[in-house]
Design an enzyme around this catalytic site. Structure first.
Site, PDB file in Angstrom:
ATOM      1  CD  GLU A  53      35.973  51.938  45.221  1.00 38.21           C
ATOM      2  OE1 GLU A  53      36.712  51.643  44.621  1.00 38.21           O
ATOM      3  OE2 GLU A  53      35.952  51.904  46.656  1.00 38.21           O
ATOM      4  CG  PHE A 115      43.920  57.442  56.584  1.00 39.45           C
ATOM      5  CD1 PHE A 115      44.951  57.046  55.806  1.00 39.45           C
ATOM      6  CD2 PHE A 115      42.784  56.705  56.757  1.00 39.45           C
ATOM      7  CE1 PHE A 115      45.137  55.690  55.337  1.00 39.45           C
ATOM      8  CE2 PHE A 115      42.985  55.489  56.118  1.00 39.45           C
ATOM      9  CZ  PHE A 115      43.840  54.990  55.276  1.00 39.45           C
ATOM     10  CD  GLN A 116      41.118  55.482  53.048  1.00 38.08           C
ATOM     11  OE1 GLN A 116      39.794  55.401  53.910  1.00 38.08           O
ATOM     12  NE2 GLN A 116      41.501  54.270  52.434  1.00 38.08           N
ATOM     13  CE  LYS A 165      34.012  57.423  60.804  1.00 45.14           C
ATOM     14  NZ  LYS A 165      35.002  56.305  60.765  1.00 45.14           N
ATOM     15  CG  MET A 481      38.690  52.178  17.542  1.00 49.18           C
ATOM     16  SD  MET A 481      38.162  51.919  15.774  1.00 49.18           S
ATOM     17  CE  MET A 481      36.331  51.814  16.010  1.00 49.18           C
TER      18      MET A 481
HETATM   19  C1  LIG Z   1      39.725  53.951  29.373  1.00 51.82           C
HETATM   20  C2  LIG Z   1      40.167  53.779  28.017  1.00 51.82           C
HETATM   21  N1  LIG Z   1      41.543  53.383  27.749  1.00 51.82           N
HETATM   22  C3  LIG Z   1      41.933  53.626  26.371  1.00 51.82           C
HETATM   23  C4  LIG Z   1      41.036  53.982  25.292  1.00 51.82           C
HETATM   24  C5  LIG Z   1      41.383  53.876  23.942  1.00 51.82           C
HETATM   25  N2  LIG Z   1      41.054  53.095  23.126  1.00 51.82           N
HETATM   26  C6  LIG Z   1      39.718  53.047  22.261  1.00 51.82           C
HETATM   27  S1  LIG Z   1      39.132  51.723  21.643  1.00 51.82           S
HETATM   28  C7  LIG Z   1      40.559  50.617  22.308  1.00 51.82           C
HETATM   29  C8  LIG Z   1      40.732  49.341  22.009  1.00 51.82           C
HETATM   30  C9  LIG Z   1      39.580  48.444  22.526  1.00 51.82           C
HETATM   31  O1  LIG Z   1      39.940  47.019  22.725  1.00 51.82           O
HETATM   32  P1  LIG Z   1      38.969  45.868  22.703  1.00 51.82           P
HETATM   33  O2  LIG Z   1      38.130  46.152  24.213  1.00 51.82           O
HETATM   34  O3  LIG Z   1      39.453  44.702  22.626  1.00 51.82           O
HETATM   35  O4  LIG Z   1      37.913  46.347  21.599  1.00 51.82           O
HETATM   36  P2  LIG Z   1      38.099  46.188  19.998  1.00 51.82           P
HETATM   37  O5  LIG Z   1      38.359  47.358  19.483  1.00 51.82           O
HETATM   38  O6  LIG Z   1      39.260  44.931  19.687  1.00 51.82           O
HETATM   39  O7  LIG Z   1      36.774  45.634  19.556  1.00 51.82           O
HETATM   40  C10 LIG Z   1      41.345  51.557  23.123  1.00 51.82           C
HETATM   41  C11 LIG Z   1      42.605  51.247  23.861  1.00 51.82           C
HETATM   42  C12 LIG Z   1      39.813  54.232  25.933  1.00 51.82           C
HETATM   43  N3  LIG Z   1      38.673  54.392  24.896  1.00 51.82           N
HETATM   44  N4  LIG Z   1      39.298  54.150  27.027  1.00 51.82           N
END
Ligand SMILES: Cc1ncc(C[n+]2csc(CCOP(=O)(O)OP(=O)(O)O)c2C)c(N)n1
Ligand SMILES: [Mg+2]
Length: 596
Positions: A53, A115-116, A165, A481
């Site tokens: 979803e 349920f749900q 529903k 990042m």
């Molecule tokens: C759902 C979610 N969880 C955690 C984060 C924190 N976060 C921001 S950037 C990042 C790293 C992303 O890694 P990747 O997709 O490999 O991208 P890169 O920075 O390596 O280009 C994280 C964990 C987020 N923004 N969103």
């Protein structure tokens, strides 16, 4: 008046047809099941069966970005509905028009922990523009009409319609509302003439003005009006992450993106401006840096359709409530009148300063010393080879910032991303939705190895439904990042950021998962590229395939960092052009010695 006997479920599908919905992204389940039966027969509404979803929600967002019309997603009660929470929050933060339809347990069971059962209206209250709980079949057409109206007018946003529903199963008389009666909901679109003339006066008097353009300009379809105003006044323009494509990157008045990873010229321009004209922008912390040191000498004109944004973070000297397209059109008229009366700004000295900044501090990057592939090179070549007609849809992280920096956006709709929420997992399903919305346009997901692992199961949807998106995985083997922040702020202590999706520098073979084999398992074409000399040919090979989705694993350097950078909580004055390297502002203006 035409009325017809049918079930609530039939009236729901009839209502969707009435508002012009052609695609719904969703997953069925018990509570929403009655709606899936008439959907099976609809000749007008295509349902795309997603794998999660969350993917349905982001696909609806991508569709909305690509078409300008509300995207629609559908889910069952309980866990189906709660899986929509992230895309609803994402759409709320980025003002994306979207309607989510969820099944709810039978009306008599609501509140019994059936349920749900989940109170999705309660859960989504702070992350939807509005939501509805529907208990009676007779209310369905009116509420669907209201939901689409609210999602797409004023400041756009997500609206949730939760339908019991029993309301879907009950018999009813279909009756489309003749008019909408929404007391208290009358978005102001026409700006106040006096405020607009005051803004024009400030523009003529300013010495160091900047147009600070936000995503609202794209939402208002006002790119053309923006260009007219910019060229009429000669003002410098900055476009935020949400506004990339609102003003051509190739335009000489464009200074690029402001903010945490903005250009030195854009950040510097805002910092030393004496007038900022904010258009559909919201002074987000990622743009202002430390708020109390942001643009200390600037008067603020702030135009936004949402009055709640004005003076929220920064006091507006001239508040203008209105639709950005109308604001810009009226501003053009007011500026022309001023110019005809001989009142025109002189920004020559200002442009000399700004031109020096952009010549001295262009966006750039270093080639990795170990001979590995520079992620910036991959992204730059992708933009150059694929060109400005495509849509680029990044995930969240370093690759997103490089995609914002190193691809030239020339038109609205060419950059689709998760800005306000920064939702990892946005890219693949949003690209899917964008491709469905505009099948003739090339759509490139530019994803991170971390983000990709959150929603890549939607590749199955792409393959099965014939939605040939392209995915460039910028695979640095890490949550890059986060790793960058560990390098800069945690002494290189890399706690839990290595994903093992790419072999470490200097050897090793382990890739878990192997993205090429994963792509193939999903019925896509999988390619890999690890060397600079293969980048162009790999991109061209991917472009030549149009009968299947393509995934390219660009295995890149692990240590590359995003520059420039304004550290978190730091003043924009302290922007770093590269590590430990502050720009030399060479300021002739003694009053602004903080720039030295
Ligand atoms: C759902 C979610 N969880 C955690 C984060 C924190 N976060 C921001 S950037 C990042 C790293 C992303 O890694 P990747 O997709 O490999 O991208 P890169 O920075 O390596 O280009 C994280 C964990 C987020 N923004 N969103
Ligand atoms: Mg990564």
């Amino acid at each position: 008046m035409m009325t017809e006997q049918m079930t609530g479920a039939q009236s729901l599908i009839r209502s969707l047809e009435h508002v012009g919905v052609d695609v719904v992204f969703g997953i069925p389940g018990g509570a929403i099941l009655p709606a899936y039966d008439p959907l099976y027969d609809s000749a007008k509404v295509r349902h795309i069966l997603m794998r999660h979803e969350q993917g349905a929600g982001h696909a609806a967002e991508g569709y909305a970005y690509a078409t300008g019309r509300p995207g629609v997603c559908m889910a069952t009660s309980g866990p189906g509905a709660t899986n929509l929470v992230t895309p609803l929050a994402d759409a709320y933060m980025d003002s994306v028009p979207m309607v989510a339809i969820t099944g709810q347990v039978a009306a008599p069971l609501i509140g019994t922990d059936a349920f749900q059962e989940a109170d999705i209206c309660g859960i989504s209250m702070p992350i939807t523009k509005h939501n509805f709980l529907v208990r009676e079949a007779a209310d369905i057409p009116r509420i669907v009409a209201e939901a689409f109206h609210i999602a797409s007018t004023g400041r756009p946003g997500p609206v949730l319609v939760d339908i019991a529903k029993t309301a879907l199963q009950a018999g009813t008389e279909f009756q489309w509302p003749q008019r909408l009666d929404l007391p208290g909901y009358r978005p102001v679109t026409k700006p106040h003439g006096k405020q607009v003339r005051e803004a024009a006066r400030l523009i003529a008097e300013a010495r160091r003005p900047v147009l600070y353009v936000g995503g609202g300009v794209l939402k208002a379809g006002a790119a053309q009006e923006l260009r007219v105003l910019a060229e009429l006044t000669g003002l410098p323009v900055v476009t935020t992450l949400m506004a990339r494509g609102a003003f051509p990157d190739s335009h000489r008045q464009h200074l690029g993106m402001p903010g945490m990873h903005g250009t030195v010229a854009a950040v510097g321009a805002l910092q030393r401006a004496d007038l900022i004209v904010a258009l559909g922008a919201r002074f987000d912390d990622r743009v202002t840096g430390k708020l109390d040191s942001f643009a200390p000498d600037a008067k603020i004109v702030h135009a936004d359709i949402d009055p709640a944004e004005i003076s929220k973070n920064r006091h507006a000297d001239v508040p203008i409530v209105g639709d950005c397209r109308e604001v810009l059109a009226d501003l053009v008229v007011a500026v022309r009148a001023d110019q005809a009366a001989g009142r025109q700004g002189d920004y020559e000295a200002w442009w000399a300063q700004l031109d020096r900044l952009r010549t001295d501090y262009p966006l750039g990057y270093e080639q990795p010393a170990d001979g590995s592939l520079a992620p910036q090179h991959v992204i730059k070549r992708l933009g150059e080879i694929v060109g400005p007609d495509a849509a680029y849809v990044p995930g969240v992280g370093q690759h997103q910032m490089w995609a914002a920096q190193f691809i030239d956006y020339e038109k609205p709709g060419s950059f689709i991303n998760s800005g306000g929420a920064g939702t990892m997992g946005f890219s693949v399903p949003a690209a899917l939705g964008a491709k469905v919305g505009r099948p003739d346009q090339a759509v490139w997901s530019i994803d991170g190895d971390g983000c990709f692992q959150m929603t890549n199961q939607e590749l199955a949807t792409c393959a099965v439904e014939g939605i040939p998106i392209k995915v460039a995985v910028v695979n640095n083997g890490n949550l890059g990042m986060v790793r960058q922040w560990q390098t800069l702020f945690y002494e290189g202590r890399y706690s839990n950021t290595n994903l093992q999706t790419a072999p470490p520098a200097g050897g090793g073979k382990v890739r878990i998962p192997d993205f090429v084999r994963l792509a193939e398992a999903y019925g896509c074409v999988g390619l890999r590229c690890e060397r600079a000399e293969d980048v162009d040919a790999t991109i061209e090979k991917a472009m030549a395939i149009d009968d299947a989705p393509v995934v390219v694993d660009f295995t890149v350097n692990h240590d590359a960092m995003v520059w420039p950078m304004v550290g978190p909580g730091v003043s924009n004055d302290n922007i770093q052009y590269a590590r430990d390297m502050a720009p030399d502002w060479d300021d002739e203006d003694e009053e602004r010695a903080t720039f030295r």
